[in-house]
Scaffold this active site. Structure first.
Site, PDB file in Angstrom:
ATOM      1  N   THR A  92       0.855  -1.195  -0.102  1.00 18.47           N
ATOM      2  CA  THR A  92       0.036  -0.057   0.025  1.00 18.47           C
ATOM      3  C   THR A  92       0.766   1.309  -0.035  1.00 18.47           C
ATOM      4  O   THR A  92       0.599   2.229  -0.780  1.00 18.47           O
ATOM      5  CB  THR A  92      -0.936   0.092   1.428  1.00 18.47           C
ATOM      6  N   GLU A 114      10.759   0.721  10.877  1.00 15.13           N
ATOM      7  CA  GLU A 114       9.399   1.324  10.743  1.00 15.13           C
ATOM      8  C   GLU A 114       9.134   2.116  11.942  1.00 15.13           C
ATOM      9  O   GLU A 114       8.747   3.365  11.756  1.00 15.13           O
ATOM     10  CB  GLU A 114       8.463   0.439  10.280  1.00 15.13           C
ATOM     11  N   LYS A 160      -7.794  -4.696   6.514  1.00 17.89           N
ATOM     12  CA  LYS A 160      -6.703  -4.466   7.608  1.00 17.89           C
ATOM     13  C   LYS A 160      -7.260  -4.139   8.827  1.00 17.89           C
ATOM     14  O   LYS A 160      -6.947  -4.207   9.860  1.00 17.89           O
ATOM     15  CB  LYS A 160      -5.718  -3.578   7.273  1.00 17.89           C
TER      16      LYS A 160
END
EC number: 5.3.1.6
Lengths: 235, 235, 235, 235
Positions: free
Chosen positions: B35, B115, B133
């Site tokens: 994404t 991240e 999700k």
């Protein structure tokens, strides 16, 4: 940031006394540093005399010394548990009335990530020290192992927690000290640390931190080598 | 443990919408995954049209894609801060009345240590996701990056916390997945996670854990791509 | 194993002269060590005066210094090539009639793997040195970076090649020096090295060796800082 | 890049035959991959029946399997030598009249750096294979382990040597495969490799290359499992 001071005789007394705790069949965590080295050498002599144990080193240094004195080694993924870990410390809180009694600062040798892994995995963890390491309040800088890319971000976060971080420089290579895990070390001055447990939790939660040198509630005892004997603190 | 599902069109809508938030002069954290890749490609097109920004990738994958689409890169030790981070997630708690609203599970791509470092360092962190999700309760396994020697000890500790850990196996090499940091990944099933914040603190405190995939209180918004638009959640 | 000696003034002359070679638009490999540091600082001043270049550091140390003096950095995977690399050396063969004229020993700072990568990738590689580094025959120990598990096996192989290897010990951590790549360093004494090219090939072929410090046929010139100027050797 | 093909029965015959070579007291190098796994399991059964040996795994995968079947493990820094190594291969040159007879390509499992270290350190190295691995000429891509920052530079150098390199992508993480050593893998197509020994020397000499998958002059024998037995090639 490695600690000096403390007579070698006192260190030896502490290390050898801890080695006496080892029983046949034990799996023993082998710590890093000059005081623990006396324990490792004593274990080597005991093995020569028939003691049957296996060691798990906490660092490359401990591994090499253990091999040199003939201690059979094993590894964390091979054993069901560790009976006893013997390791040194840069500072030990020695204040029976304080909640942080027995809290440690480790990491002067940059091995604290694996040391904490082994020491906490042990059924019993004995610290070996000389009197120069005892303190009633933690004031020494705290070593913080960080992922290489993270050192500036973590230093900023440490500043928000009131700490002043310095990237540890190497002497036998150019640039910073690199740990056995391939990471860097920030030595962080917080001034007096009144709540080591709270600080430890906050340090562990910082992204980029692999491990910090505060060991709170981990030690079961400290053996303090003195001029003529060994004083024992139990927690 | 990489998540599939979610239409590519929905992912594209979310990613492109997030990219629109970027202003001239921004330093942008570039996340990992399919994404976020749409956001990175959109940023590349905007740069072709004159946008002047610098990117900080959260992974090797993000770095390669950013270079391919022409985003000038910088690094954490070079900048004073990150204006905006755009990153995906494997699960997003979407329950406005829950304390964990906006909590994430990340790490399906094994990049969650970097991240989390980048996403938490950003002034603003926008999650991009498709509806598959979203969840009202976290039940997915939590990726836990561990030092290589620590995987069995950490797995034991995770069991004490009620989790069942599996060492993630690789497909294009023999043995386990190794992260960009040279560590291993335990995927840990806890069943429903009712207190993600408390669990996150406990995971961070485990010796041998480098980083876990629970991101609690980190996201500022989630952009959810749908069949015909983008739904925005702000936290 | 870091080299000392050589006056700072001589080092400065060499470093600053090399920095003068840089042209607008260059991608420049930035070496490690005290002599190269003078070049990096000179480049920083030139940038303040309007020079437009990008640097690629050969080590963590070079990276930090370059950031401190304001050199914009890029990376090997971003550029098409390197126009010029400036780097130091621990020894330079200065014997015009010898086949090894211009051969180097590097690695005193344990950065030689990345240094060799950058220096050989450059269109032109200029060594900066002071007279104490010049020799008509290589006799200094050769640093050999090895995978951590390989150090004993490689030491055995080096002995078969006539070398005596010592694992480099750290001072600011316990145990050995760990390189920026997470590996170890064997310093290997071969006595006089009559065939550096042949030795280099044999060292490269040893399993477990990541990189060695012999640079044969790599340098294009050496700038030797003297008491009152700079002597240039071209190869 | 992992090789499939070859019946499991043939692989089992080869692996079990090699395991029969092991004598009491041996230190055994334990290779990686599906054929060697049969050898490791056979060794485990022999240990149950009283065989007294110690194993040195060539990879994380081999280590885990060896622990699962009860093989006592040791390490390279602990032993004086390795009596026998058993390992698989992706390709074996099977052309008695060729100078490259017995040359191997390994590295499909990305473990070839440690495999080469262990296999070359052994007094005797036996390859276990099924007929699908035999070839009269090496044409398969050669895995090349590289330092992470070096992958583009090495790819350029490989192109100069006539090879087309592809960075190996992972499936269970985002981005590239990372080896047990923390490095990356380039799979390099050279077309038919007429001079594996010469190519091996050139690959070893490339800066940034940690290890390549050409094993020339290393194997002492190959045990080829067939439909009804084992063919032995000795070199």
């Amino acid at each position: 940031m490695k600690t000096d001071g403390g007579s070698d005789a006192a260190k030896r007394r502490a290390g050898e006394r801890a080695a006496e705790e080892i029983e046949n069949g034990f799996v023993v965590g082998l710590g890093t540093g000059s005081t623990t080295a006396h324990a490792i050498r004593a274990i080597g002599r005991a093995i020569d005399d028939g003691l049957d144990i296996r060691g798990i080193p906490t660092s490359f240094q401990a591994r090499q010394l253990a091999l040199a004195v003939g201690i059979p080694l094993t590894s964390l993924d091979t054993v069901d548990g560790i009976d006893l870990a013997i390791d040194g410390a840069d500072r030990v809180v020695d204040a029976p009335d304080a909640t942080a009694h027995g809290a440690l600062i480790k990491g002067g040798g940059a091995a604290h990530a694996r040391e904490k892994l082994v020491d906490t995995a042990a059924d019993r963890f004995v610290v070996v020290a000389d009197p120069s390491k005892l303190t009633d309040r933690l004031e020494r800088s705290v070593p913080v192992e960080v992922l290489p890319d993270a050192h500036t971000v973590v230093a900023d976060r440490l500043a928000e927690l009131g700490g002043e971080a310095t990237l540890r420089a190497a002497e036998q290579k150019d640039g910073p000290v690199v740990t056995d895990n391939g990471n860097l070390v920030l030595d962080c001055e917080f001034g007096p640390i009144d709540d080591p447990d709270g600080l430890a939790t906050r340090l562990s939660g910082l992204p980029g931190v692999v491990e910090h040198g505060l060991f709170v509630g981990v030690a079961d005892a400290t053996y303090v080598g003195t001029d003529d004997g060994v004083d024992v603190r139990r927690y």
